[in-house]
Design an enzyme around this catalytic site. Structure first.
Site, PDB file in Angstrom:
ATOM      1  N   ASP A 168       0.854  -1.191   0.000  1.00  0.00           N
ATOM      2  CA  ASP A 168       0.000   0.000   0.000  1.00  0.00           C
ATOM      3  C   ASP A 168       0.897   1.251   0.000  1.00  0.00           C
ATOM      4  O   ASP A 168       1.862   1.337   0.774  1.00  0.00           O
ATOM      5  CB  ASP A 168      -0.863  -0.050   1.276  1.00  0.00           C
ATOM      6  CG  ASP A 168      -1.972   0.986   1.286  1.00  0.00           C
ATOM      7  OD1 ASP A 168      -2.396   1.422   0.207  1.00  0.00           O
ATOM      8  OD2 ASP A 168      -2.432   1.325   2.403  1.00  0.00           O
TER       9      ASP A 168
ATOM     10  N   GLU B  90      -1.478   6.101  -8.678  1.00  0.00           N
ATOM     11  CA  GLU B  90      -2.426   7.095  -8.136  1.00  0.00           C
ATOM     12  C   GLU B  90      -2.257   8.412  -8.870  1.00  0.00           C
ATOM     13  O   GLU B  90      -1.140   8.903  -9.050  1.00  0.00           O
ATOM     14  CB  GLU B  90      -2.201   7.310  -6.629  1.00  0.00           C
ATOM     15  CG  GLU B  90      -3.091   8.441  -6.091  1.00  0.00           C
ATOM     16  CD  GLU B  90      -3.169   8.515  -4.561  1.00  0.00           C
ATOM     17  OE1 GLU B  90      -3.122   7.465  -3.912  1.00  0.00           O
ATOM     18  OE2 GLU B  90      -3.269   9.640  -4.034  1.00  0.00           O
TER      19      GLU B  90
HETATM   20  P1  13P Z   1      -9.067   4.476   5.655  1.00  0.00           P
HETATM   21  O1  13P Z   1      -8.206   5.283   6.575  1.00  0.00           O
HETATM   22  O2  13P Z   1     -10.312   5.199   5.275  1.00  0.00           O
HETATM   23  O3  13P Z   1      -9.386   3.121   6.212  1.00  0.00           O
HETATM   24  O4  13P Z   1      -8.269   4.244   4.291  1.00  0.00           O
HETATM   25  C1  13P Z   1      -7.223   3.306   4.214  1.00  0.00           C
HETATM   26  C2  13P Z   1      -6.441   3.428   2.966  1.00  0.00           C
HETATM   27  O5  13P Z   1      -6.783   4.130   2.031  1.00  0.00           O
HETATM   28  C3  13P Z   1      -5.204   2.660   2.891  1.00  0.00           C
HETATM   29  O6  13P Z   1      -4.484   2.907   1.720  1.00  0.00           O
HETATM   30  O1  G3H Z   2      -2.388   4.388   3.911  1.00  0.00           O
HETATM   31  C1  G3H Z   2      -3.190   4.273   4.785  1.00  0.00           C
HETATM   32  C2  G3H Z   2      -3.312   3.190   5.739  1.00  0.00           C
HETATM   33  O2  G3H Z   2      -4.304   3.528   6.659  1.00  0.00           O
HETATM   34  C3  G3H Z   2      -2.018   2.801   6.358  1.00  0.00           C
HETATM   35  O3  G3H Z   2      -1.745   3.469   7.524  1.00  0.00           O
HETATM   36  O4  G3H Z   2       0.691   4.017   7.266  1.00  0.00           O
HETATM   37  O5  G3H Z   2      -0.455   4.077   9.512  1.00  0.00           O
HETATM   38  O6  G3H Z   2       0.012   1.906   8.388  1.00  0.00           O
HETATM   39  P1  G3H Z   2      -0.281   3.384   8.205  1.00  0.00           P
HETATM   40 ZN    ZN Z   3      -4.601   4.873   0.971  1.00  0.00          ZN
END
Ligand code: 13P
Ligand code: G3H
Ligand code: ZN
Length: 349
Positions: free
Chosen positions: A83, A142
């Protein structure tokens, strides 16, 4: 079932008209909760780890957690996704640690706080696509910066999130540019900016079209119906979870998330991946607070982690059902990543 790519899952979701929640995980409890929910509802799984999650859990531990998920649930297709990768190096290290999908988030520079311009985003994302597709790993890009249309601000997630205030031209993905970006980079899925932001404090009221820009989804879908869109910041921040946290000593100010019915509308128009982290965090925290408040002599972590996992599992089951993913896992036959690589090479994807 071996790990499969995001592309295979999203193509299946598009073919059958459903959406897939992508749940963030940082530890064993979250992984087990998602997998138990998927097993119960026969849903395909996208697990995702942020850079913060990788640093928290350690790459080696995460790698074995993923392997455990796959081995424990051989009938459930699982994609493991990076992510918000902030650089080609981050994405490459995810691939070498066994991830089957990566996000190159070139909407911000590597520092995670300065918006990246078009040339930077196209170059960094294209580089990741070239590397990842060679080994059958899929790529999410993105375009547009996530942040609130009400305040012009973004939420900082573990050092990720722009500083200062942005205007709507940066906070809303331009549909024509989106099509051009996908054509130039060849990403498998595109995260779009449409007024959602990370964390619990997204909207000061139930969002309407002026602050949750569903028209962006529809405009992109009109131009390219087969493009897989990703909605980030898509926790719904349910009132009952806010109430449980506050009932047991929390002090969360009233807030509003992305209504599930808006996500369901998005799914009709090409949204295939819906990122959810905050709702899971809230489900867990509510139950931990409850045990702490009601059983003050308790000190065994299992006594609060078990109800926490149960609450997260329920949340995940509900989202699988609401997005139409329930009942789909058993109809998916894994395509090995090597075969995906060949399809990219042959131009079949
Ligand atoms: P939320 O904070 O709304 O759960 O979004 C998570 C997200 O976009 C992780 O990439
Ligand atoms: O990118 C968004 C997610 O909520 C991840 O959060 O970077 O705190 O693990 P984090
Ligand atoms: Zn995100």
């Amino acid at each position: 079932m071996a790990l499969i790519s995001l592309r295979q899952l999203l193509d299946h979701a598009a073919e059958h008209g459903y959406g897939l929640p992508a749940f963030n995980i940082n530890n064993m409890e979250q992984m087990l909760s998602v997998m138990a929910a998927a097993k119960k509802t026969d849903s395909p799984v996208i697990l995702q780890a942020s850079r913060g999650a990788r640093a928290y859990a350690n790459d080696l531990v995460l790698k074995h957690l993923i392997m455990a998920a796959v081995e424990l649930y051989p009938d459930i297709p699982v994609c493991m996704h990076q992510d918000h990768g902030n650089s080609p190096a981050t994405c490459l290290s995810a691939i070498t640690n066994g991830f089957s999908s990566v996000m190159m988030d070139g909407s911000l520079h590597e520092d995670g706080k300065t918006p990246g311009d078009w040339a930077y985003n196209v170059a960094a994302t294209g580089k990741v696509v070239d590397m990842a597709h060679m080994v059958g790993v899929s790529v999410e890009g993105e375009l547009g910066v996530l942040g609130s249309l009400e305040t012009g601000k973004g939420d900082k997630e573990d050092g990720h999130g722009f500083e200062g205030t942005l205007d709507h031209s940066q906070l809303l993905t331009d549909p024509d540019q989106a099509i051009d970006f996908v054509a130039k980079t060849k990403v498998d899925a595109l995260a779009i900016a449409m007024g959602t932001s990370h964390g619990a404090y997204k909207f000061s009221r139930k969002p309407t079209g002026d602050i949750l820009a569903m028209h962006v989804v529809k405009e992109i879908n009109k131009r390219q119906p087969n493009l897989h869109m990703v909605m980030h910041g898509s926790s719904s921040v349910p009132q009952d979870l806010q109430d449980i946290i506050n009932k047991y000593g929390g002090e969360m100010p009233q807030t509003f998330g992305v209504p599930v019915e808006e996500i369901q509308e998005g799914i009709k128009y090409g949204v295939r991946k819906i990122n959810i982290d905050t709702d899971c965090r809230m489900a867990i925290t509510g139950q931990i607070r409850k045990v702490f408040a009601e059983k003050k002599a308790e000190f065994d972590p299992r006594s609060y982690l078990k109800p926490a996992m149960a609450a997260m599992q329920t949340l995940c089951e509900t989202r699988y059902q609401q997005f139409g993913a329930a009942g789909r896992a058993s109809s998916i036959k894994a395509v090995p990543l090597a075969d995906m690589a060949k399809r990219y090479k042959d131009g079949a994807l």
